[in-house]
Design a protein around this motif. Sequence first.
Motif, PDB file in Angstrom:
ATOM      1  N   UNK A  60      -4.052  -2.029   7.246  1.00 57.63           N
ATOM      2  CA  UNK A  60      -4.153  -1.047   8.361  1.00 57.63           C
ATOM      3  C   UNK A  60      -5.203   0.296   8.036  1.00 57.63           C
ATOM      4  N   UNK A  61      -6.338  -0.217   7.557  1.00 56.31           N
ATOM      5  CA  UNK A  61      -7.276   0.910   7.475  1.00 56.31           C
ATOM      6  C   UNK A  61      -7.028   1.833   6.160  1.00 56.31           C
ATOM      7  N   UNK A  62      -6.441   1.339   5.186  1.00 52.56           N
ATOM      8  CA  UNK A  62      -6.084   2.197   3.915  1.00 52.56           C
ATOM      9  C   UNK A  62      -5.192   3.347   4.443  1.00 52.56           C
ATOM     10  N   UNK A  63      -4.265   3.008   5.595  1.00 50.47           N
ATOM     11  CA  UNK A  63      -3.360   3.895   5.841  1.00 50.47           C
ATOM     12  C   UNK A  63      -2.349   4.045   4.569  1.00 50.47           C
ATOM     13  N   UNK A  64      -2.070   5.586   4.401  1.00 51.03           N
ATOM     14  CA  UNK A  64      -1.198   6.036   3.437  1.00 51.03           C
ATOM     15  C   UNK A  64       0.299   5.581   3.640  1.00 51.03           C
ATOM     16  N   UNK A  65       0.832   5.006   2.676  1.00 52.60           N
ATOM     17  CA  UNK A  65       2.171   4.647   2.710  1.00 52.60           C
ATOM     18  C   UNK A  65       3.079   5.216   1.564  1.00 52.60           C
ATOM     19  N   UNK A  66       3.713   6.393   2.239  1.00 47.92           N
ATOM     20  CA  UNK A  66       4.447   7.237   1.152  1.00 47.92           C
ATOM     21  C   UNK A  66       5.577   6.772   0.394  1.00 47.92           C
ATOM     22  N   UNK A  67       6.391   5.815   1.002  1.00 54.81           N
ATOM     23  CA  UNK A  67       7.471   5.060   0.439  1.00 54.81           C
ATOM     24  C   UNK A  67       7.748   3.858   0.813  1.00 54.81           C
ATOM     25  N   UNK A  68       8.191   2.898  -0.036  1.00 57.53           N
ATOM     26  CA  UNK A  68       8.657   1.449   0.436  1.00 57.53           C
ATOM     27  C   UNK A  68      10.041   1.262  -0.185  1.00 57.53           C
ATOM     28  N   UNK A  69      10.753   0.644   0.895  1.00 53.70           N
ATOM     29  CA  UNK A  69      12.107   0.315   0.496  1.00 53.70           C
ATOM     30  C   UNK A  69      12.188  -1.014   0.472  1.00 53.70           C
ATOM     31  N   UNK A  70      13.068  -1.624  -0.737  1.00 53.58           N
ATOM     32  CA  UNK A  70      13.206  -3.226  -0.765  1.00 53.58           C
ATOM     33  C   UNK A  70      14.562  -3.299  -0.901  1.00 53.58           C
ATOM     34  N   UNK A  71      15.109  -4.399  -0.315  1.00 49.63           N
ATOM     35  CA  UNK A  71      16.252  -5.027  -0.284  1.00 49.63           C
ATOM     36  C   UNK A  71      15.965  -6.403  -0.320  1.00 49.63           C
ATOM     37  N   UNK A  72      17.110  -7.191  -0.422  1.00 47.16           N
ATOM     38  CA  UNK A  72      17.217  -8.916  -0.239  1.00 47.16           C
ATOM     39  C   UNK A  72      18.272  -9.195   0.733  1.00 47.16           C
ATOM     40  N   UNK A  73      18.747 -10.430   0.814  1.00 49.35           N
ATOM     41  CA  UNK A  73      19.745 -10.859   1.766  1.00 49.35           C
ATOM     42  C   UNK A  73      21.048 -10.385   1.261  1.00 49.35           C
ATOM     43  N   UNK A  74      21.503 -10.143   0.014  1.00 46.16           N
ATOM     44  CA  UNK A  74      22.658  -9.967  -0.360  1.00 46.16           C
ATOM     45  C   UNK A  74      22.775  -8.336  -0.023  1.00 46.16           C
TER      46      UNK A  74
END
Length: 221
Positions: free
Chosen positions: A29-43
């Motif tokens: 995305x053109x070096x768009x700043x991503x300030x936070x990433x949220x991660x989860x799984x199926x459970x």
Amino acid sequence: PIDGGREGKVNSGFGGDVGRMTRTVSSVLGDLPIHATALTGFAGYTAIVEALGEFHVENAIESTFIDPNNGRPSHFPKGRITLTPKDWLVYARQRKELPRGDLDRTARHRAILLGMLARVRELATGPDAAGLAGLAAAALAHVRVTGRIGPEALLAYAPRLAGLGLDDVTALMVPVSGFGTKSGQSVTLLDAGLTADLAAALASGDVREYAAQTAGNPRTR
């Protein structure tokens, strides 16, 4: 291009490394700043849905899925439907029976997120404080947030949902040009020009014009 110098499917940039995945998506995305990433799984996702209870989605394509393990059918008519903790995952994962395959499945993912958002708003504005507390507990237990925003800080956003309607949310797909094969794998190919337009809209903080211009394009929705 995957962060680290190779090419592959975008999900191959993960491999357990949230930072690499974040940098890969940012680059697309053109070096768009991503300030936070949220991660989860199926459970974890299932625990969150159980805390939400049932929620509603706008289903674009009627379908039926027969669970090969127990023969239990799940039918999803077109229109507004209710998903429960028992059937939401079937709805989210169904692909082969849908006419556009992966693209229709990702459209369902966006519908689920919007439906969950509407349900969270109900909890945030209604009398069921225990329901919101249960959701917060499930999120804290099952979601890992990295970047500038910590998981505890996310809870401060809950009151803002009281004033947030679904009309305030734009759900988009990174635009694709078609399908192909690379290194023996089936791949979905990005539309470079429209992806650059989307990246510019995201960078500006306002995607409404981009969304309006691409509203009739099935490969952006």
